[in-house]
Motif scaffolding. Structure first.
Motif, PDB file in Angstrom:
ATOM      1  N   ALA A  42      10.600  -6.367   1.206  1.00 47.08           N
ATOM      2  CA  ALA A  42       9.775  -5.317   0.525  1.00 47.08           C
ATOM      3  C   ALA A  42       8.727  -5.794  -0.007  1.00 47.08           C
ATOM      4  N   GLY A  43       8.058  -5.157  -0.872  1.00 51.24           N
ATOM      5  CA  GLY A  43       6.664  -5.530  -1.681  1.00 51.24           C
ATOM      6  C   GLY A  43       7.536  -6.469  -2.886  1.00 51.24           C
ATOM      7  N   PRO A  56      -1.699  -2.592   5.869  1.00 52.45           N
ATOM      8  CA  PRO A  56      -0.151  -2.197   5.086  1.00 52.45           C
ATOM      9  C   PRO A  56       0.508  -3.312   4.289  1.00 52.45           C
ATOM     10  N   GLU A  57       0.250  -4.607   4.845  1.00 44.47           N
ATOM     11  CA  GLU A  57       0.696  -5.519   4.075  1.00 44.47           C
ATOM     12  C   GLU A  57      -0.002  -5.842   2.607  1.00 44.47           C
ATOM     13  N   MET A  58      -1.361  -5.655   2.834  1.00 46.56           N
ATOM     14  CA  MET A  58      -2.099  -5.665   1.447  1.00 46.56           C
ATOM     15  C   MET A  58      -1.407  -4.397   0.350  1.00 46.56           C
ATOM     16  N   ARG A  59      -1.192  -3.257   0.982  1.00 40.62           N
ATOM     17  CA  ARG A  59      -0.745  -2.383   0.129  1.00 40.62           C
ATOM     18  C   ARG A  59       0.494  -2.652  -0.512  1.00 40.62           C
ATOM     19  N   ARG A  60       1.687  -3.493   0.604  1.00 43.29           N
ATOM     20  CA  ARG A  60       2.783  -3.506  -0.050  1.00 43.29           C
ATOM     21  C   ARG A  60       2.631  -4.868  -1.036  1.00 43.29           C
ATOM     22  N   VAL A  83       3.439 -12.474  -6.882  1.00 45.90           N
ATOM     23  CA  VAL A  83       2.069 -12.363  -6.204  1.00 45.90           C
ATOM     24  C   VAL A  83       0.885 -13.188  -6.766  1.00 45.90           C
ATOM     25  N   ALA A  84       0.739 -12.965  -8.023  1.00 47.36           N
ATOM     26  CA  ALA A  84      -0.164 -13.800  -8.728  1.00 47.36           C
ATOM     27  C   ALA A  84       0.266 -15.216  -8.694  1.00 47.36           C
ATOM     28  N   GLU A  85       1.220 -15.375  -9.050  1.00 47.04           N
ATOM     29  CA  GLU A  85       1.929 -17.086  -9.129  1.00 47.04           C
ATOM     30  C   GLU A  85       1.651 -17.660  -7.664  1.00 47.04           C
ATOM     31  N   LEU A 123       5.424  -9.659   6.383  1.00 48.31           N
ATOM     32  CA  LEU A 123       6.321  -8.822   5.670  1.00 48.31           C
ATOM     33  C   LEU A 123       6.886  -8.013   6.800  1.00 48.31           C
ATOM     34  N   LYS A 124       6.512  -7.582   8.123  1.00 47.61           N
ATOM     35  CA  LYS A 124       7.288  -6.799   9.189  1.00 47.61           C
ATOM     36  C   LYS A 124       6.830  -7.491  10.409  1.00 47.61           C
ATOM     37  N   ALA A 125       7.874  -7.733  11.237  1.00 47.89           N
ATOM     38  CA  ALA A 125       7.535  -8.068  12.564  1.00 47.89           C
ATOM     39  C   ALA A 125       6.911  -6.862  13.659  1.00 47.89           C
TER      40      ALA A 125
END
Length: 261
Positions: A122-123, A144-148, A129-131, A112-114
């Motif tokens: 963005a999130g 941070p990716e998990m939170r996003r 996400v579920a699909e 999500l971010k380099a």
């Protein structure tokens, strides 16, 4: 004397000219982990290990065109998806991959971010996400990716537990504090395993998440269980992180070199 055939794996990822991340890092890892890696370019980036300038995205049709002859000719059992332009197109890409190879397993490293400092996404919406995760074997986000990916949760750990109802989640611990770096595997809403290595004084490496997810895919392709593949992938990555004091890690040729970091 010829070697026995290696399992075939596929990386769909961005091209990083520095070789620290993306397709080049994945293919280095695949080679050293004893599998044969194919590469499909999803993006052309202009970057080094410390600076990101711009990206040119590959359309979904071009990604499919690159992958099609490989999937038609070779029995690819596992694939890794890294950087992609549109998270909304991921379900279509996953359906297409499974139509070409019904038994293929897919691991998503949600870039999500380099690490060189550029926000790609963005999130996404929780429904997306579920699909996406329902069609995956594993995702490998950092904290941070998990939170996003799941901002409704109070912590990255809570988010990982929630999302693990859809697919397994390896929550990477590189962004946490402390003398040890611990990755935690979640399945079906609960923690099932931890993988810990010492936190190194010069252990930060450009593309370390790419290396880890590629190493896990290689382990799965070689017949390891998910827990075994996460453990051996973590061990391999730890050796790359310890290989030198620059931001670009060195890869290792022999299995015994990373069996016991």
């Amino acid at each position: 004397m010829s070697q026995p055939p290696r399992p075939y794996v596929l990386s769909l990822a961005g091209f990083d000219p520095s070789g620290g991340a993306g397709l080049l890092a994945d293919c280095k890892t695949f080679e050293q982990r004893g599998v044969y890696g194919f590469g499909v370019c999803t993006a052309l980036t202009v970057q080094s290990d410390v600076q990101f300038e711009r990206v040119q995205w590959m359309p979904l049709a071009d990604i499919q065109a690159q992958a099609r002859p490989l999937l038609e000719r070779f029995g690819v059992g596992w694939a890794k998806i890294g950087l992609v332009e549109s998270l909304a197109e991921l379900p279509e890409l996953l359906r297409w991959l499974r139509a070409q190879s019904p038994a293929i397993g897919v691991v998503w490293d949600p870039v999500l971010k380099a690490s060189a400092g550029y926000d790609f996404h963005a999130g996404p919406a929780p429904e997306l996400v579920a699909e996406v995760c329902t069609a995956l074997a594993l995702i490998t986000p950092n904290q941070p990716e998990m939170r996003r990916l799941w901002p409704a949760a109070a912590t990255a750990e809570e988010a990982a537990a929630v999302v693990s109802a859809y697919c397994s989640v390896l929550l990477k611990g590189g962004h946490a504090e402390g003398s040890e770096a611990t990755d935690v595997l979640y399945q079906n809403g609960r923690e099932v395993a931890r993988f810990t290595t010492p936190r190194l004084p010069h252990g930060e490496k450009h593309g370390s998440g790419c290396v880890l997810s590629a190493a896990i895919v290689a382990g799965l392709a070689r017949g390891e269980s998910l827990v075994e593949a996460c453990r051996s992938g973590k061990a391999y990555t730890a050796r790359v992180l310890a290989s030198n004091e620059t931001l670009l890690g060195y890869h290792f040729q022999n299995e015994h070199e990373y069996a016991n970091p």
